[in-house]
Design a protein around this motif. Sequence first.
Motif, PDB file in Angstrom:
ATOM      1  N   PRO A  79       0.670  -0.983   0.032  1.00 30.02           N
ATOM      2  CA  PRO A  79      -0.068  -0.129   0.172  1.00 30.02           C
ATOM      3  C   PRO A  79       0.822   1.193   0.201  1.00 30.02           C
ATOM      4  O   PRO A  79       1.743   1.238   0.709  1.00 30.02           O
ATOM      5  N   LEU A  80       0.552   2.328  -0.860  1.00 29.72           N
ATOM      6  CA  LEU A  80       1.242   3.512  -1.074  1.00 29.72           C
ATOM      7  C   LEU A  80       0.146   4.643  -0.668  1.00 29.72           C
ATOM      8  O   LEU A  80       0.978   5.706  -0.249  1.00 29.72           O
ATOM      9  N   ILE A  81      -0.764   4.468  -1.084  1.00 32.99           N
ATOM     10  CA  ILE A  81      -1.765   5.660  -0.976  1.00 32.99           C
ATOM     11  C   ILE A  81      -2.756   5.605   0.146  1.00 32.99           C
ATOM     12  O   ILE A  81      -3.453   4.501   0.217  1.00 32.99           O
ATOM     13  N   SER A  82      -2.781   6.650   1.066  1.00 32.89           N
ATOM     14  CA  SER A  82      -3.679   6.953   2.055  1.00 32.89           C
ATOM     15  C   SER A  82      -4.731   8.113   1.615  1.00 32.89           C
ATOM     16  O   SER A  82      -4.340   8.784   0.537  1.00 32.89           O
ATOM     17  N   PRO A  83      -5.910   8.111   2.170  1.00 31.88           N
ATOM     18  CA  PRO A  83      -6.681   9.039   1.942  1.00 31.88           C
ATOM     19  C   PRO A  83      -5.937  10.606   2.144  1.00 31.88           C
ATOM     20  O   PRO A  83      -6.385  11.609   1.134  1.00 31.88           O
ATOM     21  N   GLU A  84      -5.062  10.647   2.959  1.00 29.00           N
ATOM     22  CA  GLU A  84      -4.255  11.838   3.271  1.00 29.00           C
ATOM     23  C   GLU A  84      -3.493  12.322   2.186  1.00 29.00           C
ATOM     24  O   GLU A  84      -3.509  13.362   1.621  1.00 29.00           O
ATOM     25  N   ILE A  85      -2.880  11.274   1.502  1.00 34.26           N
ATOM     26  CA  ILE A  85      -1.837  11.472   0.534  1.00 34.26           C
ATOM     27  C   ILE A  85      -2.872  11.838  -0.936  1.00 34.26           C
ATOM     28  O   ILE A  85      -2.494  12.800  -1.659  1.00 34.26           O
ATOM     29  N   ALA A  86      -3.875  10.983  -1.065  1.00 30.12           N
ATOM     30  CA  ALA A  86      -4.794  11.266  -2.028  1.00 30.12           C
ATOM     31  C   ALA A  86      -5.207  12.548  -2.315  1.00 30.12           C
ATOM     32  O   ALA A  86      -5.416  13.323  -2.974  1.00 30.12           O
ATOM     33  N   ARG A  87      -5.748  13.337  -1.091  1.00 28.76           N
ATOM     34  CA  ARG A  87      -6.381  14.673  -0.873  1.00 28.76           C
ATOM     35  C   ARG A  87      -5.250  15.560  -1.197  1.00 28.76           C
ATOM     36  O   ARG A  87      -5.225  16.499  -2.041  1.00 28.76           O
ATOM     37  N   GLY A  88      -4.071  15.454  -0.720  1.00 31.12           N
ATOM     38  CA  GLY A  88      -2.872  16.323  -0.975  1.00 31.12           C
ATOM     39  C   GLY A  88      -2.387  16.290  -2.421  1.00 31.12           C
ATOM     40  O   GLY A  88      -2.275  17.369  -2.844  1.00 31.12           O
ATOM     41  N   LEU A  89      -2.365  15.108  -3.020  1.00 30.10           N
ATOM     42  CA  LEU A  89      -1.867  15.065  -4.353  1.00 30.10           C
ATOM     43  C   LEU A  89      -3.045  15.603  -5.217  1.00 30.10           C
ATOM     44  O   LEU A  89      -2.678  16.062  -6.341  1.00 30.10           O
ATOM     45  N   GLY A  90      -4.258  15.483  -4.919  1.00 31.26           N
ATOM     46  CA  GLY A  90      -5.342  15.960  -5.693  1.00 31.26           C
ATOM     47  C   GLY A  90      -5.538  17.646  -5.834  1.00 31.26           C
ATOM     48  O   GLY A  90      -6.226  18.120  -6.530  1.00 31.26           O
ATOM     49  N   ASN A  91      -4.860  18.112  -4.722  1.00 35.51           N
ATOM     50  CA  ASN A  91      -4.805  19.671  -4.883  1.00 35.51           C
ATOM     51  C   ASN A  91      -4.073  20.259  -5.807  1.00 35.51           C
ATOM     52  O   ASN A  91      -2.937  20.028  -6.108  1.00 35.51           O
ATOM     53  N   ARG A  92      -4.937  21.121  -6.857  1.00 37.31           N
ATOM     54  CA  ARG A  92      -4.163  21.481  -8.056  1.00 37.31           C
ATOM     55  C   ARG A  92      -3.114  22.541  -8.014  1.00 37.31           C
ATOM     56  O   ARG A  92      -2.216  22.914  -8.833  1.00 37.31           O
ATOM     57  N   PHE A 126       7.531  15.987  -0.060  1.00 41.32           N
ATOM     58  CA  PHE A 126       6.128  16.248  -0.231  1.00 41.32           C
ATOM     59  C   PHE A 126       5.158  15.402   0.695  1.00 41.32           C
ATOM     60  O   PHE A 126       4.243  15.827   1.174  1.00 41.32           O
ATOM     61  N   LEU A 127       5.559  13.979   0.654  1.00 36.07           N
ATOM     62  CA  LEU A 127       4.761  12.952   1.202  1.00 36.07           C
ATOM     63  C   LEU A 127       4.722  13.271   2.738  1.00 36.07           C
ATOM     64  O   LEU A 127       3.732  13.073   3.512  1.00 36.07           O
ATOM     65  N   GLU A 128       6.007  13.460   3.367  1.00 37.43           N
ATOM     66  CA  GLU A 128       6.029  13.766   4.855  1.00 37.43           C
ATOM     67  C   GLU A 128       5.027  15.036   5.240  1.00 37.43           C
ATOM     68  O   GLU A 128       4.539  14.850   6.203  1.00 37.43           O
ATOM     69  N   SER A 129       4.958  16.008   4.329  1.00 39.09           N
ATOM     70  CA  SER A 129       4.107  17.197   4.652  1.00 39.09           C
ATOM     71  C   SER A 129       2.699  16.916   4.690  1.00 39.09           C
ATOM     72  O   SER A 129       1.857  17.523   5.420  1.00 39.09           O
ATOM     73  N   LEU A 130       2.308  15.517   4.344  1.00 42.53           N
ATOM     74  CA  LEU A 130       0.853  15.304   4.340  1.00 42.53           C
ATOM     75  C   LEU A 130       0.658  14.245   5.599  1.00 42.53           C
ATOM     76  O   LEU A 130      -0.457  13.981   5.513  1.00 42.53           O
ATOM     77  N   GLN A 131       1.590  14.251   6.506  1.00 41.62           N
ATOM     78  CA  GLN A 131       1.393  13.065   7.568  1.00 41.62           C
ATOM     79  C   GLN A 131       0.800  14.011   8.617  1.00 41.62           C
ATOM     80  O   GLN A 131       0.833  15.211   8.797  1.00 41.62           O
TER      81      GLN A 131
END
Length: 276
Positions: free
Chosen positions: A30-43, A271-276
Motif C-alpha cells: 500500500p502506497l496511497i492513503s486518503p491523506e496522500i490522495a487529498r494532498g496529491l489532488g490539490n491542483r 512532499f509525502l512527509e508534509s501530508l502526514q
Amino acid sequence: MAIMTQQISFKKMHGLGNDFVIVDSRGHGPLISPEIARGLGNRHLGVGFDQLAVISDSPQTDVALTFFNADGSTAGACGNATRCVAQYEMQRLGRQTLSLITERGILHARQEGALVSVNMGQPLLAWDEVPLAREMETLHLPLDGQPTATGMGNPHCTFFVEDADAVDLEQLGPRFEHDPLFPERTNVQFAHVAGENRLRMRVWERGVGVTLASGSSSCATAVAAARLGLTGRRVEIQLDGGLIDIDWCDDGVWMTGATMHVFDGVLTVQFLESLQ
C-alpha cells in the motif's frame, strides 16, 4: 511507514480531459492513503486530478484498481481512469485485451486502433442497488426535474433538460450530490438530446466537482436516455472534453474513447512527509 522514506512514481493521464494520477503499487504494498490522495489532488499544492487510480496485483485478473476522488474519498468505479490504465497496461504487455477488477467487479477492456473500450458491466436499476435511501422506482425520482437514478459502480442522478449548457452546475451539482435521497452522495448529470442517438452532457462528480468528462456518468446517462425512450441503446455523447461512444449491449455497457498519457513524475519524500 514506507511512504515516509521512499518516493512514489506516478503517471498523469486523461480521458477527454477527465484527468488522473495513476500509481502502480505492484511490488510495493500500500502506497496511497486518503491523506496522500487529498494532498496529491490539490491542483495548487500537489499535482491535481479528478481521480487517482492505484494499480495492484490480482489473482483473478490482469490488474486490480482502487480509486480515490480529489477530496480523498473513495470511488467504486471510474470509467475513463479504467480506460487509461487499460491502455497503459495493454501497451506495456503488447496486448489488445485486458481484464481488470474494481469494486464494480471484473471488467474487460480492448484496444481499437487509437481508441480504448471498457465494458463497465450491466447498469444497476433497482433502488437499493443505486443505492437510494428508500424504496422507489428509479426512472423518475421525486426531485425537481424528475431525474433518473442509475448505478454504475457509483450512484448517478441524470436530468434531461432543454439546454445542458445553460445549467448552473456549480450551484445545482452540490445540491443534488448531497440530497438525502442519496446515502452515498451521487454524481449529477445534465443532458439534452442533440440529435438522433446523440446527447450533450455535463457532469458534477461527487467528491470532485465539475469535470470535463466522466466515463461512468456517460454510461449512466446513456442508460437513462434509452430507458426513457429518448435514444437507442448506442449513443454518442458530447462532453466538455470531447466525444465518447456508449453502447448498452447484452453483456454490459461498453464505453469507447481516446486516452492520453501526458507525463511521468515522482512524488518527493518532502512532499509525502508534509501530508502526514
